[in-house]
Motif scaffolding. Structure first.
Motif, PDB file in Angstrom:
ATOM      1  N   ASN A 113      -7.749  -2.554  -2.579  1.00 47.06           N
ATOM      2  CA  ASN A 113      -8.728  -1.731  -3.269  1.00 47.06           C
ATOM      3  C   ASN A 113      -9.947  -1.510  -2.392  1.00 47.06           C
ATOM      4  O   ASN A 113     -10.500  -0.410  -2.329  1.00 47.06           O
ATOM      5  N   GLU A 114     -10.338  -2.617  -1.671  1.00 48.02           N
ATOM      6  CA  GLU A 114     -11.492  -2.471  -0.793  1.00 48.02           C
ATOM      7  C   GLU A 114     -11.128  -1.751   0.477  1.00 48.02           C
ATOM      8  O   GLU A 114     -11.846  -0.862   0.936  1.00 48.02           O
ATOM      9  N   ARG A 115      -9.971  -2.097   1.042  1.00 45.90           N
ATOM     10  CA  ARG A 115      -9.636  -1.549   2.363  1.00 45.90           C
ATOM     11  C   ARG A 115      -9.409  -0.049   2.317  1.00 45.90           C
ATOM     12  O   ARG A 115      -9.792   0.692   3.187  1.00 45.90           O
ATOM     13  N   TYR A 116      -8.686   0.402   1.293  1.00 50.38           N
ATOM     14  CA  TYR A 116      -8.321   1.807   1.255  1.00 50.38           C
ATOM     15  C   TYR A 116      -9.077   2.588   0.202  1.00 50.38           C
ATOM     16  O   TYR A 116      -8.750   3.732  -0.076  1.00 50.38           O
ATOM     17  N   ASN A 117     -10.060   1.948  -0.415  1.00 49.09           N
ATOM     18  CA  ASN A 117     -10.924   2.680  -1.331  1.00 49.09           C
ATOM     19  C   ASN A 117     -10.157   3.330  -2.479  1.00 49.09           C
ATOM     20  O   ASN A 117     -10.240   4.535  -2.684  1.00 49.09           O
ATOM     21  N   TYR A 118      -9.387   2.536  -3.211  1.00 47.14           N
ATOM     22  CA  TYR A 118      -8.681   3.123  -4.342  1.00 47.14           C
ATOM     23  C   TYR A 118      -9.663   3.518  -5.436  1.00 47.14           C
ATOM     24  O   TYR A 118      -9.380   4.355  -6.267  1.00 47.14           O
ATOM     25  N   HIS A 121      -4.597 -10.922  -5.391  1.00 50.45           N
ATOM     26  CA  HIS A 121      -5.220 -10.964  -4.073  1.00 50.45           C
ATOM     27  C   HIS A 121      -5.001  -9.665  -3.308  1.00 50.45           C
ATOM     28  O   HIS A 121      -5.935  -9.066  -2.768  1.00 50.45           O
ATOM     29  N   VAL A 122      -3.739  -9.207  -3.296  1.00 52.15           N
ATOM     30  CA  VAL A 122      -3.417  -8.005  -2.514  1.00 52.15           C
ATOM     31  C   VAL A 122      -4.093  -6.777  -3.124  1.00 52.15           C
ATOM     32  O   VAL A 122      -4.601  -5.904  -2.401  1.00 52.15           O
ATOM     33  N   HIS A 134       0.833  -1.205   0.000  1.00 54.31           N
ATOM     34  CA  HIS A 134       0.000   0.000   0.000  1.00 54.31           C
ATOM     35  C   HIS A 134       0.867   1.254   0.000  1.00 54.31           C
ATOM     36  O   HIS A 134       0.623   2.198  -0.759  1.00 54.31           O
ATOM     37  N   GLN A 135       1.924   1.265   0.849  1.00 53.03           N
ATOM     38  CA  GLN A 135       2.818   2.424   0.886  1.00 53.03           C
ATOM     39  C   GLN A 135       3.487   2.636  -0.455  1.00 53.03           C
ATOM     40  O   GLN A 135       3.652   3.763  -0.916  1.00 53.03           O
ATOM     41  N   THR A 136       3.891   1.531  -1.089  1.00 54.71           N
ATOM     42  CA  THR A 136       4.515   1.649  -2.407  1.00 54.71           C
ATOM     43  C   THR A 136       3.563   2.303  -3.385  1.00 54.71           C
ATOM     44  O   THR A 136       3.918   3.234  -4.111  1.00 54.71           O
ATOM     45  N   ILE A 137       2.316   1.817  -3.393  1.00 59.79           N
ATOM     46  CA  ILE A 137       1.343   2.345  -4.352  1.00 59.79           C
ATOM     47  C   ILE A 137       1.072   3.813  -4.105  1.00 59.79           C
ATOM     48  O   ILE A 137       1.050   4.639  -5.027  1.00 59.79           O
TER      49      ILE A 137
END
Lengths: 502, 343
Positions: free
Chosen positions: B74-79, B68-69, B38-41
């Motif tokens: 996408n769901e957890r952080y609402n991308y 999977h990740v 997530h930090q990378t993205i």
């Protein structure tokens, strides 16, 4: 007949075997004696010409040695540096109009204390080398690695260069003209760093005697050195540390004895291995200075590598055919296993690959020629804090854009307990006690990425030579002075949770 | 006495992280791994809200973990991303057809749409046929070049904004080492970039969200999460040059575990001298794809295959490109050289 021949008649390609001609490819008269690469067969005389020419061409093409300059030759006793020594002798003795014109001196560093040799073995090796050096009639200095423990901390500062770096051919002449009167002035008004170092030298108890052996070192010094190396856990970090200390010693000798250039005997094969192992150690930012022809990072003393065009095969042939004396001295990595350290691993990898793909070393060499430093070498106007404490290269640990370094920091943070609590942090066992952890943090912020990895492998930082620790302290207090008006209270700093590396 | 997790200090640690050697429990490891991606993205600004992202899925562990990740984050952080799976069928029996079954299962498990493009329909050649013509030595070149175009073509068919691939830290480090060994200075400069340039017609930018994840950690993640993946190596890969770089990297990792990140760090800090000749980006004369020569590499390779001259794309034959483009016949000598087959 053979069925293969019938079916594939005309399609099978006969592999063309390279035919070795009996006559030398250059003069086409004499019979060949050896083959360099595939198909380059030379006779004895032409090979000698070729070898000598390469050395002169390397020096002539890069034009950094000025006539009359004092140049220190770093000789380790191995084949490449012995060959370099003989080339310098050849070049200086020729009566041809293009005679090399500089004043050479030799330095040999006795590393027996670090590699665990006994005093008798060291004395024997030194005696052998001395006989070689005496035959050349040049000034020579035998320096023991133990002397690194009493170096002044000015070694870690980049001195100002005496002359401007020549950019083009025409300005080389101008640079030479500028250099000669400057040198005359230097004898009357010595350069600041030399003066500084000399005054510090007079305070030291060990004096260096010119043109000969230094004063004998005591058993305590050897023990202190051994303690330093014993506190380093991995062989990789040991070799890295040894290399750094060796550079500092050579630099110090050059500065105190008035040498402005140092010639190292790194061959093409050795430099290809060094390039690859430096990439593996994280030294990508300083690849060009570490493996290029000239290394200007110290400012007043420039390190050049005139042997970088010779493969180790050529050097071995030349040494054998023309009886160049060289002494084998076991080092830190002698008889080490293939996988002991990164440097050793890279060496075995490159040599093995070279047998299957003969162009490996030259390809790596050409790649290194196309690189340059990420930040061009600055003069000392830029602050000292922008340079690494140990290797004097520009720091490559900026946290501006997202990079591998930042990803590593994030991983470290995420894998540990979040929140303050220095006491509980001790249980992880990766930093030891809090007090030494604090000094690790202090030192780390002054180092580049790969020197940090070396220091991380050390268990006892106080075993480091005094000059490193005092210079670190000086830089930290300098930084603290700059921000002193923003610091609230000394005690409050202790309670801030430990942040690795920043 | 059991070792406690160094992150939460409550549960027992079940694994030791290869990257930092900390001991972690399962949940903390999952959290750390996902959080790093997530930090990378986020820090490298890989995606924008509302984009359609194609995940290059081969059925192997990297792409399965990536799928999977990406779904989880996408769901957890609402991308706000629309995700779909993109797969390439090279036509290698015993390897690709099995791994494609895995991708089809992944599609059902993650509920993501799937599109498969095959070499057969795009180029008229399967890898098995290519190896029969080319031999065992240089076939990775064909596969890699064709796959890149295939991914782009598939992405354009699906109207995707970005492609993301499962390249991990070990891949990037191997690439840096391989480019140094091959002397490819142009690629050396570009290979550590986390995403490719985004201008140009017919070019879909691609990125590597797993760039800083170790291969060993990906395996650990897939193992503990019990993800379904296909774990056999390509049957043609043992003879590739990359194998040397890979063995070297594995040995490096054994000596010093942080060596992989160190190599990436070195690669990122390399800089090339001015005045070094670099290839300029243009377009292919035949198919319009991006290329630095007159003909793009896949056109050259295809031409060689179709004409029975398998060595056409291997090695340097730039002068012949013009000839091929203008349909001139090749001389006897050139034909002979291009036909030679290594086994």
């Amino acid at each position: 007949m053979c069925q293969v021949d019938e079916e594939y008649n005309g399609q099978l390609d006969h592999r063309v075997t390279p035919r070795v001609s009996k006559k030398c490819v250059k003069c086409k008269e004499n019979t060949t004696v050896l083959i360099i690469r595939a198909g380059d067969a030379f006779c004895r005389g032409c090979f000698k010409e070729y070898f000598i020419h390469k050395f002169r061409a390397m020096l002539g093409k890069n034009r950094v040695i000025f006539p009359g300059e004092k140049v220190l030759l770093a000789v380790s006793g191995g084949p490449a540096s012995s060959s370099m020594l003989s080339q310098v002798q050849e070049g200086l003795s020729r009566d041809a109009p293009k005679k090399l014109r500089f004043v050479p001196g030799i330095i040999y560093i006795d590393e027996g204390g670090a590699s665990g040799q006994s005093m008798e073995e060291r004395k024997r090796a030194v005696a052998q080398l001395e006989s070689v050096f005496r035959a050349t009639n040049y000034h020579y200095h035998i320096v023991h690695l133990e002397q690194v423990l009493s170096l002044p901390s000015s070694v870690l500062e980049a001195g100002s260069s005496a002359t401007e770096k020549p950019q083009t051919g025409s300005s080389y002449k101008a640079a030479v003209d500028h250099f000669i009167p400057t040198r005359k002035n230097q004898n009357q008004h010595p350069d600041l760093s030399v003066e500084n170092a000399q005054s510090l030298l007079s305070n030291l108890s060990m004096q260096e005697v010119q043109n000969g052996v230094t004063s004998p070192i005591t058993h305590e010094h050897t023990q202190a050195l051994q303690r330093l190396f014993a506190s380093v856990r991995t062989p990789t970090a040991k070799e890295d540390l040894l290399h750094t200390l060796r550079q500092h010693l050579i630099l110090h000798t050059a500065r105190t004895q008035g040498y402005t250039k140092v010639m190292m005997g790194d061959s093409c094969s050795r430099l290809a291995i060094k390039l690859l192992s430096n990439i593996s150690l994280g030294r990508g930012a300083s690849l060009a200075t570490d493996t290029g022809f000239s290394d200007p990072r110290h400012g007043d003393v420039v390190i050049v590598r005139p042997m970088r065009d010779y493969s180790s095969k050529e050097i071995a042939y030349y040494n054998r055919m023309f009886d160049i004396p060289s002494v084998f001295i076991p080092g830190l990595d002698s008889k080490a296993q293939d996988k002991a350290s990164i440097q050793r691993l890279t060496e075995s990898f490159v040599t093995k690959l070279q047998t299957d793909f003969p162009s490996t070393v030259s390809t790596i060499y050409r790649t290194s020629e196309k690189l340059h430093t990420a930040c061009p070498p600055q003069n000392t106007n830029t602050q000292l804090s922008a340079k690494c404490l140990l290797c004097v290269c520009a720091l490559d640990t900026k946290l501006e854009e997202f990079s591998a370094y930042q990803a590593t920091l994030i991983s470290e943070q995420l894998s540990q307990r979040r929140g303050p609590g220095p006491d509980q942090g001790c249980e992880t066992g990766d930093g030891g006690c809090c007090s030494s952890a604090k000094s690790t943090v202090d030192l780390k912020s002054l180092l580049c990425y790969s020197c940090r990895l070396t220091i991380k492998d050390m268990t006892a930082l106080d075993a480091l030579p005094q000059y490193i620790l005092s210079e670190a302290e000086r830089r930290r207090s300098q930084m603290r002075e700059e921000i002193s008006e923003f610091l609230l209270d000394e005690e409050e700093n202790e309670a801030i949770p430990r942040v690795n590396g920043s | 006495m059991p070792v406690l997790c160094s992150s939460c200090a409550e549960k027992r640690a079940v694994l030791k992280r290869p990257k930092t050697a900390h001991s972690l429990c399962k949940e903390c490891f999952f959290w750390a791994f996902e959080e790093e991606v997530h930090q990378t993205i986020v820090s490298a600004q890989l995606f924008k809200h509302g984009e359609t992202v194609g995940i290059g899925a081969s059925g192997g562990k990297d792409s399965t973990v990536l799928a999977h990740v990406m779904k989880v984050l996408n769901e957890r952080y609402n991308y706000g991303l629309k995700l779909l799976l993109l797969s390439v069928d090279e036509g290698i029996t015993g390897y690709r057809d099995d791994s494609l079954e895995t991708v089809k299962r992944n599609q059902q498990q993650y509920e993501l749409p799937l599109k498969i493009v095959s070499y057969e329909e795009l180029y008229g050649w399967t890898m098995d046929a290519i190896v029969k013509q080319v031999g065992l030595k240089n076939n990775c070149t064909f596969c890699g070049v064709f796959r890149r175009q295939a991914l782009d073509r598939g992405a354009m068919m699906l109207k995707v904004d970005k492609i993301c691939t499962g390249h991990n830290a070990d891949d990037v480090a191997e690439t840096v080492l391989m480019n140094v060994l091959r002397g490819d200075i142009a690629r050396l400069r570009r290979c550590t970039a986390i995403s490719t340039a985004s201008e140009g017609e017919g070019v879909v930018p691609r990125c590597k969200p797993l760039k800083y994840a170790y291969e060993k950690e990906i395996v650990l993640y897939a193992y503990f999460k019990k993800l379904d993946y296909f774990s056999t190596e390509c049957i043609y890969s043992p003879n590739a040059y990359r194998g040397h770089a890979r063995t070297f990297l594995k040995d490096l990792e054994a000596v010093r575990p942080s060596a992989i990140m160190d190599v990436i760090h070195s690669g990122e800090n390399l800089s090339v001298r001015e005045g070094v000749k670099m290839p300029v980006q243009g377009t292919c004369g035949r198919c319009g794809y991006i290329s630095s020569q007159a003909l793009c590499k896949s056109c050259v390779l295809l031409e060689g295959l179709n004409r029975g001259l398998p060595r056409l794309g291997i090695g340097k034959h730039h002068r012949l490109h013009e000839k091929i483009l203008s349909q001139q016949p090749l001389t006897q000598e050139e034909e002979r050289k291009l036909k030679a087959v290594d086994f």
